[in-house]
Design a protein around this motif. Structure first.
Motif, PDB file in Angstrom:
ATOM      1  N   PRO A  26       0.831  -1.209   0.000  1.00  0.00           N
ATOM      2  CA  PRO A  26       0.000   0.000   0.000  1.00  0.00           C
ATOM      3  C   PRO A  26       0.864   1.258   0.000  1.00  0.00           C
ATOM      4  CG  PRO A  26       0.122  -0.908   2.201  1.00  0.00           C
ATOM      5  CD  PRO A  26       0.848  -1.868   1.298  1.00  0.00           C
ATOM      6  N   SER A  27       0.297   2.334  -0.484  1.00  0.00           N
ATOM      7  CA  SER A  27       0.974   3.620  -0.362  1.00  0.00           C
ATOM      8  C   SER A  27       0.946   4.003   1.114  1.00  0.00           C
ATOM      9  CB  SER A  27       0.257   4.684  -1.190  1.00  0.00           C
ATOM     10  OG  SER A  27       0.360   4.362  -2.542  1.00  0.00           O
ATOM     11  N   ARG A  28       2.025   4.564   1.607  1.00  0.00           N
ATOM     12  CA  ARG A  28       2.109   4.960   3.018  1.00  0.00           C
ATOM     13  C   ARG A  28       2.588   6.393   3.119  1.00  0.00           C
ATOM     14  NH1 ARG A  28      -0.571   1.034   5.761  1.00  0.00           N
ATOM     15  NH2 ARG A  28       0.520  -0.927   5.817  1.00  0.00           N
ATOM     16  N   ARG A  29       2.091   7.073   4.134  1.00  0.00           N
ATOM     17  CA  ARG A  29       2.542   8.434   4.445  1.00  0.00           C
ATOM     18  C   ARG A  29       2.973   8.443   5.901  1.00  0.00           C
ATOM     19  NH1 ARG A  29       1.872  12.368   1.067  1.00  0.00           N
ATOM     20  NH2 ARG A  29       1.678  13.962   2.645  1.00  0.00           N
ATOM     21  N   ALA A  30       4.211   8.736   6.143  1.00  0.00           N
ATOM     22  CA  ALA A  30       4.721   8.833   7.514  1.00  0.00           C
ATOM     23  C   ALA A  30       4.256  10.144   8.131  1.00  0.00           C
ATOM     24  CB  ALA A  30       6.244   8.780   7.510  1.00  0.00           C
ATOM     25  N   GLY A  31       4.283  10.188   9.452  1.00  0.00           N
ATOM     26  CA  GLY A  31       3.930  11.419  10.150  1.00  0.00           C
ATOM     27  C   GLY A  31       5.031  12.458  10.028  1.00  0.00           C
ATOM     28  N   PRO A  32       4.806  13.632  10.597  1.00  0.00           N
ATOM     29  CA  PRO A  32       5.835  14.689  10.553  1.00  0.00           C
ATOM     30  C   PRO A  32       7.137  14.229  11.213  1.00  0.00           C
ATOM     31  CG  PRO A  32       3.767  15.515  11.461  1.00  0.00           C
ATOM     32  CD  PRO A  32       3.625  14.039  11.330  1.00  0.00           C
ATOM     33  N   LEU A  33       8.227  14.786  10.773  1.00  0.00           N
ATOM     34  CA  LEU A  33       9.540  14.470  11.315  1.00  0.00           C
ATOM     35  C   LEU A  33       9.970  15.644  12.194  1.00  0.00           C
ATOM     36  CD1 LEU A  33      12.297  12.576   9.907  1.00  0.00           C
ATOM     37  CD2 LEU A  33      12.890  14.966  10.098  1.00  0.00           C
ATOM     38  N   HIS A  34      10.462  15.333  13.383  1.00  0.00           N
ATOM     39  CA  HIS A  34      10.872  16.370  14.335  1.00  0.00           C
ATOM     40  C   HIS A  34      12.336  16.167  14.698  1.00  0.00           C
ATOM     41  CE1 HIS A  34       6.589  17.206  14.885  1.00  0.00           C
ATOM     42  NE2 HIS A  34       6.433  15.900  15.007  1.00  0.00           N
ATOM     43  N   THR A  45       5.564   5.985  11.883  1.00  0.00           N
ATOM     44  CA  THR A  45       5.195   5.404  10.603  1.00  0.00           C
ATOM     45  C   THR A  45       3.674   5.390  10.457  1.00  0.00           C
ATOM     46  OG1 THR A  45       5.006   3.128  11.387  1.00  0.00           O
ATOM     47  CG2 THR A  45       7.216   3.871  10.711  1.00  0.00           C
ATOM     48  N   ALA A  46       3.197   5.113   9.261  1.00  0.00           N
ATOM     49  CA  ALA A  46       1.761   5.045   8.994  1.00  0.00           C
ATOM     50  C   ALA A  46       1.099   3.924   9.792  1.00  0.00           C
ATOM     51  CB  ALA A  46       1.518   4.852   7.506  1.00  0.00           C
ATOM     52  N   THR A  47       1.875   2.909  10.179  1.00  0.00           N
ATOM     53  CA  THR A  47       1.313   1.791  10.938  1.00  0.00           C
ATOM     54  C   THR A  47       1.473   1.966  12.448  1.00  0.00           C
ATOM     55  OG1 THR A  47       3.370   0.556  10.697  1.00  0.00           O
ATOM     56  CG2 THR A  47       1.647   0.147   9.061  1.00  0.00           C
ATOM     57  N   GLY A  48       2.010   3.103  12.875  1.00  0.00           N
ATOM     58  CA  GLY A  48       2.108   3.394  14.301  1.00  0.00           C
ATOM     59  C   GLY A  48       3.435   3.116  14.964  1.00  0.00           C
ATOM     60  N   LEU A  49       4.418   2.617  14.221  1.00  0.00           N
ATOM     61  CA  LEU A  49       5.744   2.410  14.815  1.00  0.00           C
ATOM     62  C   LEU A  49       6.397   3.758  15.068  1.00  0.00           C
ATOM     63  CD1 LEU A  49       7.243  -0.516  12.730  1.00  0.00           C
ATOM     64  CD2 LEU A  49       6.494  -0.580  15.099  1.00  0.00           C
ATOM     65  N   SER A  71      11.826  -2.937   5.158  1.00  0.00           N
ATOM     66  CA  SER A  71      11.298  -4.002   6.015  1.00  0.00           C
ATOM     67  C   SER A  71      11.224  -5.296   5.225  1.00  0.00           C
ATOM     68  CB  SER A  71       9.920  -3.628   6.564  1.00  0.00           C
ATOM     69  OG  SER A  71       8.912  -3.853   5.604  1.00  0.00           O
ATOM     70  N   HIS A  72      10.814  -6.366   5.899  1.00  0.00           N
ATOM     71  CA  HIS A  72      10.707  -7.668   5.234  1.00  0.00           C
ATOM     72  C   HIS A  72       9.536  -7.707   4.255  1.00  0.00           C
ATOM     73  CE1 HIS A  72       7.878  -8.033   8.572  1.00  0.00           C
ATOM     74  NE2 HIS A  72       7.237  -8.912   7.827  1.00  0.00           N
ATOM     75  N   SER A  73       8.645  -6.730   4.344  1.00  0.00           N
ATOM     76  CA  SER A  73       7.521  -6.689   3.409  1.00  0.00           C
ATOM     77  C   SER A  73       7.675  -5.482   2.484  1.00  0.00           C
ATOM     78  CB  SER A  73       6.190  -6.670   4.162  1.00  0.00           C
ATOM     79  OG  SER A  73       6.133  -5.582   5.067  1.00  0.00           O
ATOM     80  N   CYS A  74       7.071  -4.378   2.808  1.00  0.00           N
ATOM     81  CA  CYS A  74       7.107  -3.192   1.943  1.00  0.00           C
ATOM     82  C   CYS A  74       8.121  -2.171   2.449  1.00  0.00           C
ATOM     83  CB  CYS A  74       5.715  -2.566   1.887  1.00  0.00           C
ATOM     84  SG  CYS A  74       4.472  -3.708   1.230  1.00  0.00           S
ATOM     85  N   SER A  75       8.780  -1.527   1.509  1.00  0.00           N
ATOM     86  CA  SER A  75       9.805  -0.532   1.849  1.00  0.00           C
ATOM     87  C   SER A  75       9.471   0.787   1.166  1.00  0.00           C
ATOM     88  CB  SER A  75      11.180  -1.028   1.417  1.00  0.00           C
ATOM     89  OG  SER A  75      11.503  -2.236   2.104  1.00  0.00           O
ATOM     90  N   TYR A  76       9.945   1.888   1.786  1.00  0.00           N
ATOM     91  CA  TYR A  76       9.555   3.218   1.323  1.00  0.00           C
ATOM     92  C   TYR A  76      10.714   4.201   1.410  1.00  0.00           C
ATOM     93  CZ  TYR A  76       4.985   1.170   2.140  1.00  0.00           C
ATOM     94  OH  TYR A  76       3.903   0.337   2.113  1.00  0.00           O
ATOM     95  N   ASP A  77      10.663   5.208   0.538  1.00  0.00           N
ATOM     96  CA  ASP A  77      11.513   6.386   0.642  1.00  0.00           C
ATOM     97  C   ASP A  77      10.616   7.555   1.032  1.00  0.00           C
ATOM     98  OD1 ASP A  77      13.999   5.363   0.005  1.00  0.00           O
ATOM     99  OD2 ASP A  77      13.848   5.821  -2.131  1.00  0.00           O
TER     100      ASP A  77
END
Length: 144
Positions: free
Chosen positions: A61-69, A79-83, A130-136
């Motif tokens: 799936p397409s993922r959008r990470a939260g803001p970076l501080h 991460t979009a999945t809560g990590l 990750s072992h499944s989907c990876s993102y930039d």
């Protein structure tokens, strides 16, 4: 008198070391010039599919990470999945990050490798593997 003179070179050496140490500037924390809140400007999938533990092939799936501080050389985002991803900014803008699972993940192992860079213009680039989907992901420092 000769006993006291024997200690003179030793005390002189400690005096020189103390003076040199006092004149050495403290090492800069890697983050000072990188500090700020950054908004996500780009998210890209590195792979289109992944294989589950049961052998199924599923789309990433397409993922959008939260803001970076970034504050005082420390960096964080979610991460979009809560990590929760946390780490440090090195003196040249190199990022060393680790994922931390929230309690809902329980005993499930986290297989997430995260690295990246941030430049003095406030652009942070992170590769999340990750072992499944990876993102930039790319974030840009918000204007003050």
């Amino acid at each position: 008198m000769q006993k006291h003179l024997a200690w003179l070179p030793v005390t002189g050496l400690f005096g020189v070391l103390a003076t040199a140490n006092a004149q050495t500037p403290p090492a800069a924390a890697g983050g000072g010039s990188y500090d700020g809140n950054n908004r996500l400007v780009s998210s890209a999938n590195l792979n289109t599919t992944y294989t589950t533990r049961k052998g199924q092939t599923l789309p990433c799936p397409s993922r959008r990470a939260g803001p970076l501080h970034i504050t005082n050389g420390r960096i964080r985002y979610t991460t979009a999945t809560g990590l929760k991803v946390r780490g440090a900014v090195g003196p040249q803008g190199e990022l060393a990050l680790q994922a931390q699972a929230p309690s809902k993940w329980g005993a499930q192992p986290i297989d997430l490798s995260v690295s990246g860079t941030v430049d003095t213009g406030g652009t942070a680039r992170v590769r999340q593997l990750s072992h499944s989907c990876s993102y930039d992901f790319v974030w840009q420092k918000a204007a003050r």
